[in-house]
Scaffold this active site. Sequence first.
Site, PDB file in Angstrom:
ATOM      1  CE  LYS A  54       0.987   2.852   2.040  1.00 47.79           C
ATOM      2  NZ  LYS A  54       0.671   2.262   0.736  1.00 47.79           N
ATOM      3  CB  SER A  79       7.591  -2.937   4.432  1.00 51.90           C
ATOM      4  OG  SER A  79       7.237  -1.635   4.040  1.00 51.90           O
TER       5      SER A  79
END
Length: 329
Positions: A54, A79
């Site tokens: 990410k 999340s």
Amino acid sequence: MDSSAALAELDFAAAAARLAGVVRRTPLEPFDAGEARVELRLKLECQQVTGAFKARGAWNQVSLLSAAERAAGVVTVSSGNHGKALAWAAARAGVRATIVMPADAYANKVQACRDEGAEVLLGRDRPQAEALCRERVEQGSTLVHPYDAERTIQGAGTVGLEIAEQWPEVELVLVPVGGGGLISGCALSLHRALGPSVTLLGVEPQGAATLGPALARGEVVPLRHVESSVQGLCPPSLGRLNLAVCREHVSGALALTDQAIFAAQRELVLRGGWTVEPAGAASAAAVLAGAIPAHLLEGRSARRPLRVVAVVSGGNPDPAQLEELRRGR
Ligand SMILES: Cc1ncc(COP(=O)(O)O)c(C=O)c1O
């Protein structure tokens, strides 16, 4: 230009240049597949800055913000790993970040965002977290979407570019799927670099499958019931841009039980010695659980194995879960 045409022109080499020296070029490591017809290598994004792929999309996004967008600050709902990555990228660029998380996010991921100086808002559940994020966007913050955005896909696609450089002979690439940012980026960059003969397959939990149903129906199918505890692979649905790419570049989705995914995490941690979270192990689980489609193994042997890369996408497990795994419980 429509969105899929714009995606077809995404410049992954330009993204790689932006990321150079900021994120890591992660290793591609051989791993015994337990199947003689498969030569398996793992792309260790669990060793990436912030512990997951990410960081690539987050930095690609933040480094391209306009002055007005920077001043407005960034917001996202996540999340965990995208939130952590965006908090890190924003801190590095001196931009304010707000990360909205569902209350059941792993405590270590919540803390990691706070440690980077981000404001963390906790929603009761995923829908409430989404609503809080929308509110911030209405108030002027800049949304950095975890998967359904060109620049996120472009950053994630640099994983595929590296695989193409590290093992140009690869034949099958397995990618964990949540909203589809990683697989759509990798599919575009790998097909661009190596041609369409490289097969891309998504791997997802049976209890939170988004890619399989979306490919079957030709449209995004909202996930109504989540029956999986593989955090990171349970988004509300596949993204729209992501589906457009997957319809063209991804051959299918393999749906695995949570049990198979957790068993693979165990193998990677205990046999490989890497810190891997369940979502990160899903791609390897497809090999270790014997889920590679039979037609891809036809005519293969130990002398002529199928060359497979599994993207190990993240290494931020819940510490208590990792501890239990190590104790063999
Ligand atoms: C470790 C890990 N792997 C895979 C994914 C899925 O990525 P995507 O939503 O781009 O499909 C996530 C998403 O959060 C993740 O954290």
